[in-house]
Design a protein around this motif. Structure first.
Motif, PDB file in Angstrom:
ATOM      1  N   HIS A   1      38.620  43.561  50.689  1.00 52.02           N
ATOM      2  CA  HIS A   1      38.689  42.442  49.729  1.00 52.02           C
ATOM      3  C   HIS A   1      39.772  42.804  48.715  1.00 52.02           C
ATOM      4  CE1 HIS A   1      36.415  39.453  46.879  1.00 52.02           C
ATOM      5  NE2 HIS A   1      37.710  39.198  46.968  1.00 52.02           N
TER       6      HIS A   1
ATOM      7  N   GLY B   1      36.975  32.286  38.375  1.00 54.10           N
ATOM      8  CA  GLY B   1      36.442  32.997  37.212  1.00 54.10           C
ATOM      9  C   GLY B   1      37.522  33.578  36.326  1.00 54.10           C
ATOM     10  N   VAL B   2      38.574  34.097  36.917  1.00 54.07           N
ATOM     11  CA  VAL B   2      39.670  34.707  36.156  1.00 54.07           C
ATOM     12  C   VAL B   2      40.825  33.698  36.100  1.00 54.07           C
ATOM     13  CG1 VAL B   2      41.351  36.589  36.067  1.00 54.07           C
ATOM     14  CG2 VAL B   2      38.995  37.051  36.795  1.00 54.07           C
TER      15      VAL B   2
ATOM     16  N   LEU C   1      42.952  41.372  46.093  1.00 55.75           N
ATOM     17  CA  LEU C   1      43.470  40.258  45.307  1.00 55.75           C
ATOM     18  C   LEU C   1      44.991  40.333  45.293  1.00 55.75           C
ATOM     19  CD1 LEU C   1      40.987  40.456  42.297  1.00 55.75           C
ATOM     20  CD2 LEU C   1      40.903  38.879  44.237  1.00 55.75           C
TER      21      LEU C   1
ATOM     22  N   ILE D   1      37.271  44.572  42.474  1.00 59.42           N
ATOM     23  CA  ILE D   1      36.308  45.524  41.914  1.00 59.42           C
ATOM     24  C   ILE D   1      34.885  45.252  42.421  1.00 59.42           C
ATOM     25  CG2 ILE D   1      35.644  44.246  39.814  1.00 59.42           C
ATOM     26  CD1 ILE D   1      36.251  46.883  38.262  1.00 59.42           C
TER      27      ILE D   1
ATOM     28  N   ARG E   1      42.615  46.169  45.137  1.00 58.31           N
ATOM     29  CA  ARG E   1      41.274  45.914  45.688  1.00 58.31           C
ATOM     30  C   ARG E   1      40.385  45.262  44.633  1.00 58.31           C
ATOM     31  NH1 ARG E   1      41.243  47.841  50.732  1.00 58.31           N
ATOM     32  NH2 ARG E   1      42.494  49.705  51.113  1.00 58.31           N
TER      33      ARG E   1
ATOM     34  N   PHE F   1      44.285  40.195  34.473  1.00 56.30           N
ATOM     35  CA  PHE F   1      45.243  40.424  35.560  1.00 56.30           C
ATOM     36  C   PHE F   1      46.640  40.703  35.005  1.00 56.30           C
ATOM     37  CE2 PHE F   1      42.647  38.059  39.073  1.00 56.30           C
ATOM     38  CZ  PHE F   1      41.687  39.053  38.998  1.00 56.30           C
TER      39      PHE F   1
ATOM     40  N   ASN G   1      40.658  30.136  44.672  1.00 54.60           N
ATOM     41  CA  ASN G   1      39.745  29.297  43.903  1.00 54.60           C
ATOM     42  C   ASN G   1      40.532  28.673  42.753  1.00 54.60           C
ATOM     43  OD1 ASN G   1      37.509  30.102  45.476  1.00 54.60           O
ATOM     44  ND2 ASN G   1      37.216  31.941  44.226  1.00 54.60           N
TER      45      ASN G   1
HETATM   46  P1  AMP Z   1      37.713  34.280  41.080  1.00 56.97           P
HETATM   47  O1  AMP Z   1      36.249  34.057  41.006  1.00 56.97           O
HETATM   48  O2  AMP Z   1      38.381  33.576  42.219  1.00 56.97           O
HETATM   49  O3  AMP Z   1      38.401  34.020  39.752  1.00 56.97           O
HETATM   50  O4  AMP Z   1      37.901  35.810  41.404  1.00 56.97           O
HETATM   51  C1  AMP Z   1      38.104  36.795  40.443  1.00 56.97           C
HETATM   52  C2  AMP Z   1      37.903  38.118  41.122  1.00 56.97           C
HETATM   53  O5  AMP Z   1      38.440  39.130  40.276  1.00 56.97           O
HETATM   54  C3  AMP Z   1      36.440  38.483  41.376  1.00 56.97           C
HETATM   55  O6  AMP Z   1      36.245  38.647  42.782  1.00 56.97           O
HETATM   56  C4  AMP Z   1      36.249  39.778  40.597  1.00 56.97           C
HETATM   57  O7  AMP Z   1      35.412  40.686  41.265  1.00 56.97           O
HETATM   58  C5  AMP Z   1      37.674  40.286  40.472  1.00 56.97           C
HETATM   59  N1  AMP Z   1      37.933  41.172  39.346  1.00 56.97           N
HETATM   60  C6  AMP Z   1      37.653  40.949  38.042  1.00 56.97           C
HETATM   61  N2  AMP Z   1      38.065  41.983  37.284  1.00 56.97           N
HETATM   62  C7  AMP Z   1      38.657  42.862  38.134  1.00 56.97           C
HETATM   63  C8  AMP Z   1      39.291  44.131  37.963  1.00 56.97           C
HETATM   64  N3  AMP Z   1      39.406  44.708  36.762  1.00 56.97           N
HETATM   65  N4  AMP Z   1      39.777  44.767  39.062  1.00 56.97           N
HETATM   66  C9  AMP Z   1      39.648  44.205  40.281  1.00 56.97           C
HETATM   67  N5  AMP Z   1      39.061  43.004  40.504  1.00 56.97           N
HETATM   68  C10 AMP Z   1      38.570  42.352  39.456  1.00 56.97           C
END
Ligand code: AMP
Length: 117
Positions: free
Chosen positions: A41, A98-99, A43, A34, A32, A9, A90
């Motif tokens: 959806h 996840g991120v 972010l 991915i 948006r 990010f 989250n």
């Molecule tokens: P979380 O599980 O709350 O950490 O959400 C991380 C979100 O980031 C997930 O919904 C992924 O699909 C999204 N994501 C990861 N890499 C990218 C990217 N390069 N561009 C857009 N969304 C992404």
């Protein structure tokens, strides 16, 4: 602003990795997801690297309000303000994060389920 080269990010915020960018200012970007879980959806992400909600300092707490303001603007521009939408942050492993860079999910465009957990 110093970004983390190992953070996806931060790299999106720096323009090093492409995204479907919908909004940006000095402090926030929105793009948006991915892997969308709903027709809309998005972010909403602070430019500053804060690894999770748990790492947000008291001084930075107003950032979440700014993120909500961006979400409300996006609801209008996406045309779903009347239908409704959901904001989710989250936090940590059991919170489903996840991120490791603070972000708010903006979900809408379909009937979302009642189940939160
Ligand atoms: P979380 O599980 O709350 O950490 O959400 C991380 C979100 O980031 C997930 O919904 C992924 O699909 C999204 N994501 C990861 N890499 C990218 C990217 N390069 N561009 C857009 N969304 C992404």
């Amino acid at each position: 602003m110093k970004e983390r080269t190992d953070c996806i990010f931060c790299r999106i915020a720096a323009g090093e990795i492409g995204s479907d960018l919908l909004y940006q200012d000095n402090g926030i970007i929105a793009f948006r997801d991915i892997n969308p879980l709903a027709p809309t959806h998005i972010l909403i992400v602070p430019r500053k690297h804060i690894s999770s909600l748990a790492e947000l300092s008291e001084d930075e707490a107003t950032l979440t309000g700014t993120m909500v303001n961006v979400a409300n603007c996006l609801a209008r521009s996406e045309g779903i303000v009347e239908r409704g939408y959901r904001l989710v942050i989250n936090c940590g492993r059991e919170g489903g994060q996840g991120v490791a860079h603070l972000h708010m999910h903006f979900l809408g465009g379909r009937q979302l389920g009642n189940q939160l957990g």
